[in-house]
Structures are given as structure tokens and as C-alpha cells.
Design a protein around this motif. Sequence first.
Motif, PDB file in Angstrom:
ATOM      1  N   MET A   1      64.938  43.043  48.671  1.00  0.00           N
ATOM      2  CA  MET A   1      63.651  43.794  48.399  1.00  0.00           C
ATOM      3  C   MET A   1      62.982  42.851  47.244  1.00  0.00           C
ATOM      4  SD  MET A   1      63.229  47.803  47.041  1.00  0.00           S
ATOM      5  CE  MET A   1      62.104  48.095  45.768  1.00  0.00           C
ATOM      6  N   PHE A   2      61.732  42.935  47.403  1.00  0.00           N
ATOM      7  CA  PHE A   2      61.022  42.353  46.445  1.00  0.00           C
ATOM      8  C   PHE A   2      59.922  43.287  45.654  1.00  0.00           C
ATOM      9  CE2 PHE A   2      58.426  41.646  50.227  1.00  0.00           C
ATOM     10  CZ  PHE A   2      57.264  41.812  49.800  1.00  0.00           C
ATOM     11  N   ILE A   3      59.574  42.892  44.712  1.00  0.00           N
ATOM     12  CA  ILE A   3      58.463  43.768  43.782  1.00  0.00           C
ATOM     13  C   ILE A   3      57.171  43.042  43.892  1.00  0.00           C
ATOM     14  CG2 ILE A   3      57.975  45.111  41.960  1.00  0.00           C
ATOM     15  CD1 ILE A   3      60.912  45.841  41.742  1.00  0.00           C
ATOM     16  N   LEU A   4      56.044  43.394  44.224  1.00  0.00           N
ATOM     17  CA  LEU A   4      54.886  42.657  44.274  1.00  0.00           C
ATOM     18  C   LEU A   4      54.213  43.159  42.639  1.00  0.00           C
ATOM     19  CD1 LEU A   4      52.976  40.888  45.834  1.00  0.00           C
ATOM     20  CD2 LEU A   4      52.040  42.791  46.669  1.00  0.00           C
ATOM     21  N   PHE A   5      53.967  42.266  41.875  1.00  0.00           N
ATOM     22  CA  PHE A   5      53.374  42.419  40.514  1.00  0.00           C
ATOM     23  C   PHE A   5      52.425  41.329  40.358  1.00  0.00           C
ATOM     24  CE2 PHE A   5      57.317  40.277  39.437  1.00  0.00           C
ATOM     25  CZ  PHE A   5      56.794  39.615  38.624  1.00  0.00           C
ATOM     26  N   GLY A   6      51.728  41.489  39.261  1.00  0.00           N
ATOM     27  CA  GLY A   6      50.805  40.494  38.678  1.00  0.00           C
ATOM     28  C   GLY A   6      49.506  41.062  38.083  1.00  0.00           C
ATOM     29  N   LYS A   7      48.547  40.136  38.037  1.00  0.00           N
ATOM     30  CA  LYS A   7      47.117  40.579  37.368  1.00  0.00           C
ATOM     31  C   LYS A   7      46.115  40.362  38.126  1.00  0.00           C
ATOM     32  CE  LYS A   7      48.955  38.347  33.080  1.00  0.00           C
ATOM     33  NZ  LYS A   7      48.988  37.069  32.066  1.00  0.00           N
ATOM     34  N   ARG A   8      45.455  41.446  38.247  1.00  0.00           N
ATOM     35  CA  ARG A   8      44.184  41.621  39.275  1.00  0.00           C
ATOM     36  C   ARG A   8      43.177  42.549  38.819  1.00  0.00           C
ATOM     37  NH1 ARG A   8      43.973  41.159  45.086  1.00  0.00           N
ATOM     38  NH2 ARG A   8      42.365  42.434  45.742  1.00  0.00           N
ATOM     39  N   ALA A   9      41.721  41.868  39.211  1.00  0.00           N
ATOM     40  CA  ALA A   9      40.680  42.863  38.743  1.00  0.00           C
ATOM     41  C   ALA A   9      40.503  44.151  39.736  1.00  0.00           C
ATOM     42  CB  ALA A   9      39.615  42.030  38.793  1.00  0.00           C
ATOM     43  N   PHE A  10      40.486  45.169  39.227  1.00  0.00           N
ATOM     44  CA  PHE A  10      40.233  46.692  39.961  1.00  0.00           C
ATOM     45  C   PHE A  10      39.052  47.257  39.088  1.00  0.00           C
ATOM     46  CE2 PHE A  10      44.767  45.813  40.334  1.00  0.00           C
ATOM     47  CZ  PHE A  10      45.044  46.101  41.677  1.00  0.00           C
ATOM     48  N   GLY A  11      38.608  48.471  39.908  1.00  0.00           N
ATOM     49  CA  GLY A  11      37.666  49.180  39.230  1.00  0.00           C
ATOM     50  C   GLY A  11      36.153  48.548  39.187  1.00  0.00           C
ATOM     51  N   GLU A  12      35.507  48.086  40.201  1.00  0.00           N
ATOM     52  CA  GLU A  12      34.172  47.578  40.387  1.00  0.00           C
ATOM     53  C   GLU A  12      33.071  48.406  40.014  1.00  0.00           C
ATOM     54  OE1 GLU A  12      31.531  44.760  42.836  1.00  0.00           O
ATOM     55  OE2 GLU A  12      32.986  45.709  43.850  1.00  0.00           O
ATOM     56  N   VAL A  13      32.326  48.564  39.024  1.00  0.00           N
ATOM     57  CA  VAL A  13      31.299  49.363  38.582  1.00  0.00           C
ATOM     58  C   VAL A  13      30.238  48.622  38.342  1.00  0.00           C
ATOM     59  CG1 VAL A  13      32.758  51.405  38.343  1.00  0.00           C
ATOM     60  CG2 VAL A  13      32.025  49.747  36.209  1.00  0.00           C
ATOM     61  N   ASP A  14      29.196  49.152  37.975  1.00  0.00           N
ATOM     62  CA  ASP A  14      27.812  48.707  37.268  1.00  0.00           C
ATOM     63  C   ASP A  14      27.390  47.196  37.955  1.00  0.00           C
ATOM     64  OD1 ASP A  14      28.024  50.701  35.278  1.00  0.00           O
ATOM     65  OD2 ASP A  14      28.666  49.309  33.793  1.00  0.00           O
ATOM     66  N   ARG A  15      27.150  47.595  39.265  1.00  0.00           N
ATOM     67  CA  ARG A  15      26.876  46.410  40.176  1.00  0.00           C
ATOM     68  C   ARG A  15      25.171  46.228  39.882  1.00  0.00           C
ATOM     69  NH1 ARG A  15      30.579  49.014  43.247  1.00  0.00           N
ATOM     70  NH2 ARG A  15      29.219  50.348  44.206  1.00  0.00           N
ATOM     71  N   VAL A  16      24.739  45.052  39.757  1.00  0.00           N
ATOM     72  CA  VAL A  16      23.463  44.712  39.595  1.00  0.00           C
ATOM     73  C   VAL A  16      23.155  43.393  40.573  1.00  0.00           C
ATOM     74  CG1 VAL A  16      21.600  43.714  38.197  1.00  0.00           C
ATOM     75  CG2 VAL A  16      23.300  45.339  37.224  1.00  0.00           C
ATOM     76  N   ALA A  17      22.094  43.697  41.436  1.00  0.00           N
ATOM     77  CA  ALA A  17      21.874  42.472  42.498  1.00  0.00           C
ATOM     78  C   ALA A  17      21.475  41.301  41.562  1.00  0.00           C
ATOM     79  CB  ALA A  17      20.742  42.773  43.263  1.00  0.00           C
ATOM     80  N   GLU A  18      21.877  39.960  41.885  1.00  0.00           N
ATOM     81  CA  GLU A  18      21.828  38.792  41.485  1.00  0.00           C
ATOM     82  C   GLU A  18      22.350  38.567  39.940  1.00  0.00           C
ATOM     83  OE1 GLU A  18      17.624  38.095  41.459  1.00  0.00           O
ATOM     84  OE2 GLU A  18      17.438  38.214  43.535  1.00  0.00           O
ATOM     85  N   VAL A  19      23.187  39.431  39.349  1.00  0.00           N
ATOM     86  CA  VAL A  19      23.975  39.555  38.142  1.00  0.00           C
ATOM     87  C   VAL A  19      25.263  39.503  38.116  1.00  0.00           C
ATOM     88  CG1 VAL A  19      24.004  40.673  35.905  1.00  0.00           C
ATOM     89  CG2 VAL A  19      21.820  40.443  36.929  1.00  0.00           C
TER      90      VAL A  19
END
Length: 144
Positions: free
Chosen positions: A1-19
Motif C-alpha cells: 500500500m502506498f500513501i499519496l502526499f505532497g504539496k499542491r495548490a487548492f482553493g482557487e478564488v478571486d479570478r480576474v481575466a488577464e491577471v
Amino acid sequence: MFILFGKRAFGEVDRVAEVGSVSTRFFHVWYFPLLPLGSYLFPPGHSNHGIPVPLHVKSMLVAWARAVAVAVMVVGVIAAIVAYGDREYNAVWTWLIAVSVAFFVFDLSRSWRGLGKASDDRESEMRSLLASGKPRRIEQRRAA
């Protein structure tokens, strides 16, 4: 059995076009965000390059809400199948209602304009951050 872990970006908010948008980088286990490590402004098309911003509470809460909603959906479907096999039909309906509510929360977190789109003040702040800072590479490690 293996455990998948690490660092990752979640929770995308405050979207602005071209920014871009703001996401929070978490330490995760099986893609379930646990410990926030920092928030970043990610320009469009740069999933691994971002500008550090102060820890963004809205992004953290959205990430955790989405993760809990997905966990409830998975557990709820499995529990409903088990309850159906045991002929516990009231439990089946209870779990299916829980799955429906979790799906609604997940969908709302993705489509609600108040969460996804930045306010005018936040948009101008993000534009100045993008103009003043050069995006740096954000390490997105995954381990098994």
C-alpha cells in the motif's frame, strides 16, 4: 500500500481575466488539503509559477469545503450501496440526501460568483501585485 502526499495548490478564488487567480498551497494526503503553506497569485497559464500573497482565508475555506464535500460524496455513495444491500432503505435515502447536499456545496463553491470573482478593490490589488512582482516557480511535489 502506498500513501499519496505532497504539496499542491487548492482553493482557487478571486479570478480576474488577464491577471490570474489566488490559490493556497497545502500539504495534502490523497489530495485532501490539510496544512496551508501559503497563498499565491497564479497568472493565467502558469500553474507552477506564482507571486506570494498573504495567507488567503477565503481560499483556505473553499479548499477545505470542496475536499469535505468530495469526501462526503464518496463515503455517502458507498454507505448507500451497503445500506441497500442490507435492505435498510431509510438509510439509503439518508445517505443519498447527504450526497446531494455535498454535491450542491461542491458545485456552489465552483460556480458562485462571490467566491470565484474578485471584488473591484481586490482586482486592483492583484493587478498591482502582478505588475510589481515576477512570478517564481512554486514547487508542487507529489510523493508516493
